[in-house]
Design a protein around this motif. Sequence first.
Motif, PDB file in Angstrom:
ATOM      1  N   LEU A   1       6.694  14.717   1.051  1.00  0.00           N
ATOM      2  CA  LEU A   1       5.269  14.561   1.096  1.00  0.00           C
ATOM      3  C   LEU A   1       4.696  14.960   2.460  1.00  0.00           C
ATOM      4  CD1 LEU A   1       5.244  10.549   0.543  1.00  0.00           C
ATOM      5  CD2 LEU A   1       4.462  12.339  -1.116  1.00  0.00           C
ATOM      6  N   LEU A   2       5.224  15.112   3.616  1.00  0.00           N
ATOM      7  CA  LEU A   2       4.630  15.566   4.620  1.00  0.00           C
ATOM      8  C   LEU A   2       4.987  17.375   4.820  1.00  0.00           C
ATOM      9  CD1 LEU A   2       5.553  12.853   6.909  1.00  0.00           C
ATOM     10  CD2 LEU A   2       3.593  13.153   5.548  1.00  0.00           C
ATOM     11  N   ASN A   3       5.532  17.841   3.768  1.00  0.00           N
ATOM     12  CA  ASN A   3       6.234  19.394   4.103  1.00  0.00           C
ATOM     13  C   ASN A   3       6.682  19.728   5.423  1.00  0.00           C
ATOM     14  OD1 ASN A   3       5.059  19.918   1.476  1.00  0.00           O
ATOM     15  ND2 ASN A   3       3.096  19.886   2.198  1.00  0.00           N
ATOM     16  N   GLU A   4       7.579  18.895   6.006  1.00  0.00           N
ATOM     17  CA  GLU A   4       8.362  19.128   7.173  1.00  0.00           C
ATOM     18  C   GLU A   4       9.187  19.937   6.935  1.00  0.00           C
ATOM     19  OE1 GLU A   4       7.268  18.208  10.175  1.00  0.00           O
ATOM     20  OE2 GLU A   4       5.719  16.883   9.793  1.00  0.00           O
ATOM     21  N   ASN A   5       9.427  21.043   7.872  1.00  0.00           N
ATOM     22  CA  ASN A   5      10.340  21.991   7.899  1.00  0.00           C
ATOM     23  C   ASN A   5      11.665  21.601   8.984  1.00  0.00           C
ATOM     24  OD1 ASN A   5      11.812  24.310   7.065  1.00  0.00           O
ATOM     25  ND2 ASN A   5      10.542  25.556   8.433  1.00  0.00           N
ATOM     26  N   ILE A   6      12.228  20.609   8.365  1.00  0.00           N
ATOM     27  CA  ILE A   6      13.356  20.075   9.113  1.00  0.00           C
ATOM     28  C   ILE A   6      14.638  19.779   8.425  1.00  0.00           C
ATOM     29  CG2 ILE A   6      14.080  18.282  10.799  1.00  0.00           C
ATOM     30  CD1 ILE A   6      11.384  17.696  11.278  1.00  0.00           C
ATOM     31  N   SER A   7      15.857  20.212   8.782  1.00  0.00           N
ATOM     32  CA  SER A   7      16.895  19.971   7.985  1.00  0.00           C
ATOM     33  C   SER A   7      17.232  18.617   7.639  1.00  0.00           C
ATOM     34  CB  SER A   7      18.327  20.648   8.763  1.00  0.00           C
ATOM     35  OG  SER A   7      18.457  19.627   9.642  1.00  0.00           O
ATOM     36  N   TYR A   8      17.533  18.288   6.347  1.00  0.00           N
ATOM     37  CA  TYR A   8      18.046  17.027   5.905  1.00  0.00           C
ATOM     38  C   TYR A   8      18.746  16.144   6.656  1.00  0.00           C
ATOM     39  CZ  TYR A   8      19.402  13.390   2.919  1.00  0.00           C
ATOM     40  OH  TYR A   8      19.676  11.918   2.329  1.00  0.00           O
ATOM     41  N   LEU A   9      19.921  16.753   7.192  1.00  0.00           N
ATOM     42  CA  LEU A   9      20.898  16.098   8.178  1.00  0.00           C
ATOM     43  C   LEU A   9      20.268  15.747   9.402  1.00  0.00           C
ATOM     44  CD1 LEU A   9      23.583  15.109   8.560  1.00  0.00           C
ATOM     45  CD2 LEU A   9      24.224  17.282   9.505  1.00  0.00           C
ATOM     46  N   ARG A  10      19.215  16.343   9.952  1.00  0.00           N
ATOM     47  CA  ARG A  10      18.693  16.099  11.269  1.00  0.00           C
ATOM     48  C   ARG A  10      17.807  14.989  10.907  1.00  0.00           C
ATOM     49  NH1 ARG A  10      14.959  20.012  15.129  1.00  0.00           N
ATOM     50  NH2 ARG A  10      14.702  18.430  16.707  1.00  0.00           N
ATOM     51  N   LEU A  11      17.077  14.778   9.867  1.00  0.00           N
ATOM     52  CA  LEU A  11      15.990  13.863   9.724  1.00  0.00           C
ATOM     53  C   LEU A  11      16.917  12.659   9.405  1.00  0.00           C
ATOM     54  CD1 LEU A  11      13.524  15.223   7.137  1.00  0.00           C
ATOM     55  CD2 LEU A  11      13.002  14.376   9.335  1.00  0.00           C
ATOM     56  N   VAL A  12      18.277  12.653   8.510  1.00  0.00           N
ATOM     57  CA  VAL A  12      18.988  11.407   8.470  1.00  0.00           C
ATOM     58  C   VAL A  12      19.047  10.606   9.720  1.00  0.00           C
ATOM     59  CG1 VAL A  12      21.143  10.640   7.726  1.00  0.00           C
ATOM     60  CG2 VAL A  12      19.967  11.964   6.343  1.00  0.00           C
TER      61      VAL A  12
ATOM     62  N   SER B   1      -0.726  13.792  12.198  1.00  0.00           N
ATOM     63  CA  SER B   1      -1.555  13.690  11.170  1.00  0.00           C
ATOM     64  C   SER B   1      -1.558  12.266  10.774  1.00  0.00           C
ATOM     65  CB  SER B   1      -1.064  14.651  10.127  1.00  0.00           C
ATOM     66  OG  SER B   1       0.144  14.126   9.754  1.00  0.00           O
ATOM     67  N   LEU B   2      -2.591  11.935  10.226  1.00  0.00           N
ATOM     68  CA  LEU B   2      -2.604  10.507   9.467  1.00  0.00           C
ATOM     69  C   LEU B   2      -1.666  10.025   8.824  1.00  0.00           C
ATOM     70  CD1 LEU B   2      -4.293   7.788   9.546  1.00  0.00           C
ATOM     71  CD2 LEU B   2      -5.910   8.903   7.600  1.00  0.00           C
ATOM     72  N   LYS B   3      -1.353  10.907   7.855  1.00  0.00           N
ATOM     73  CA  LYS B   3      -0.302  10.626   6.811  1.00  0.00           C
ATOM     74  C   LYS B   3       1.027  10.456   7.139  1.00  0.00           C
ATOM     75  CE  LYS B   3       0.331  15.325   5.356  1.00  0.00           C
ATOM     76  NZ  LYS B   3       0.102  16.428   4.350  1.00  0.00           N
ATOM     77  N   THR B   4       1.498  11.157   8.470  1.00  0.00           N
ATOM     78  CA  THR B   4       2.497  11.015   9.226  1.00  0.00           C
ATOM     79  C   THR B   4       2.729   9.903   9.996  1.00  0.00           C
ATOM     80  OG1 THR B   4       2.731  13.716   9.495  1.00  0.00           O
ATOM     81  CG2 THR B   4       3.881  12.263  11.019  1.00  0.00           C
ATOM     82  N   ARG B   5       1.431   9.562  10.514  1.00  0.00           N
ATOM     83  CA  ARG B   5       1.518   8.267  11.485  1.00  0.00           C
ATOM     84  C   ARG B   5       1.629   7.202  10.322  1.00  0.00           C
ATOM     85  NH1 ARG B   5      -3.506   9.077  15.686  1.00  0.00           N
ATOM     86  NH2 ARG B   5      -2.635  10.484  17.010  1.00  0.00           N
ATOM     87  N   THR B   6       1.214   7.216   9.055  1.00  0.00           N
ATOM     88  CA  THR B   6       1.064   6.049   8.344  1.00  0.00           C
ATOM     89  C   THR B   6       2.427   5.775   7.890  1.00  0.00           C
ATOM     90  OG1 THR B   6      -1.135   6.604   7.522  1.00  0.00           O
ATOM     91  CG2 THR B   6       0.265   5.129   5.811  1.00  0.00           C
ATOM     92  N   PHE B   7       3.156   7.103   7.542  1.00  0.00           N
ATOM     93  CA  PHE B   7       4.508   6.859   6.993  1.00  0.00           C
ATOM     94  C   PHE B   7       5.388   6.336   7.985  1.00  0.00           C
ATOM     95  CE2 PHE B   7       8.693   8.625   5.994  1.00  0.00           C
ATOM     96  CZ  PHE B   7       8.974   8.351   4.521  1.00  0.00           C
ATOM     97  N   ILE B   8       5.150   6.780   9.337  1.00  0.00           N
ATOM     98  CA  ILE B   8       6.117   6.097  10.319  1.00  0.00           C
ATOM     99  C   ILE B   8       5.905   4.927  10.767  1.00  0.00           C
ATOM    100  CG2 ILE B   8       6.416   6.470  12.849  1.00  0.00           C
ATOM    101  CD1 ILE B   8       7.790   8.693  11.208  1.00  0.00           C
ATOM    102  N   VAL B   9       4.603   4.357  10.339  1.00  0.00           N
ATOM    103  CA  VAL B   9       4.357   3.055  10.788  1.00  0.00           C
ATOM    104  C   VAL B   9       5.202   1.856   9.810  1.00  0.00           C
ATOM    105  CG1 VAL B   9       2.484   1.269  10.487  1.00  0.00           C
ATOM    106  CG2 VAL B   9       2.063   2.991  11.953  1.00  0.00           C
ATOM    107  N   PHE B  10       5.158   2.469   8.544  1.00  0.00           N
ATOM    108  CA  PHE B  10       5.809   1.418   7.503  1.00  0.00           C
ATOM    109  C   PHE B  10       7.356   1.867   7.818  1.00  0.00           C
ATOM    110  CE2 PHE B  10       1.910   2.017   5.077  1.00  0.00           C
ATOM    111  CZ  PHE B  10       1.691   0.507   4.793  1.00  0.00           C
TER     112      PHE B  10
END
Length: 406
Positions: free
Chosen positions: A150-161, A179-188
Amino acid sequence: MIFPSNLIVATVPQEYIMEINQKYPDQISLSGVDGKLLDIISKALHFQYILKYPIDLGFGRKTENGSWTGMVGMLHRGEADIALGQLGITEERSEVADFINPYTNQDETFMINKPGLLPTTWAVFLPFGIFIWIMVLTALILTPIVYKLLLNENISYLRLVLQFYGSLLGKSSPANNNSLKTRTFIVFWSWFALIISNSYSAALLSFLTLPIHQQAIKNFEELSDAVKQGTHKCLAMEGLSVPDLHTADQEYLKYLGESIDKNGWYLDPSKMINENQLSDTTAIVDLRFMLQILNAGLSSDSYMISDDTLFSWKIAIAVRKDFCCKKMLNTVINRVYGAGLFDKFLKDEWQKVKISTTKIFSNDFEIKPLSIRDTAGPYILLLMGYLFSSCILIGEKIIARLFKSK
């Protein structure tokens, strides 16, 4: 019609039910709930009585050859005028004897040993059930994927986990832009992480502070399964319910009745259950009142009475088919029932046993500091993690040396 001045009463001497006290060779006094009832009836109707016991000291059931045992058998053969002693009304018994109006209703259940406390060694896994653990693990696996898509973040999957896992432990949430969509996602996700982490911490603390008992056998279906697995045995009063279990609609009740019959797990109705007969794997089937009396008389509080009901019995006085004065006896019983006298007798006997018994209450919840045994689970997981990481480190070193040598 004049009530007979002398009656022969069939009964079974039972502690707290029909206690017969011989003061003098020619004089007796009765105590127990049914003993007090018989004493009141005899005084109200002005009759004397002679007590007689069935040879088998049973309540009464029909045998394969059609004859009757116990108190009901004495009535059928004309050896007694009335029968009194926690005698339940059944359709089969009504074929050979008549019953006066019931003076109490008693349900039949079982008493069994309380299971021990759950060990705290692996308490780290106990705050959540298996379904919650699966849901948390699923969320931890899928959320980084959704985050990347959704956010097109260029981060490795393992690091995100690892970052999302860290947020469950109170670390900062993964957010690389404002960005608004990032903040919304992180809030939830932060709200989810807050609820999960705080719920886990509170449940773990409460469990370590006050351990809970293991799952107990709650009903007859679970009891039947335990008997089938060979972990428990079930004792019952002969003639009370076992014959009816053989014709039950539920297969587990049939199996339970057949097991009791096959193994001879019967108790003597004339004797109170001895504490030595009880064990951690023994269940006792009896009337609830009798089990309450038994439990009150035990020296410890290690047993529990199930809320499940096998049968509900209408307890009444049985009389011969040709007994003359059923209506007069009914009148007295209705007055006793309406005044609540028999309920008072039940409470008096229970209180008497409870007061006379010095019960030792288990001190399972003694306040004490946490020991290494209580927290052994996390330490074992930590050591396993160290061992796994060390194996990976050694493997990386070996692979690096091999590539360097080439």
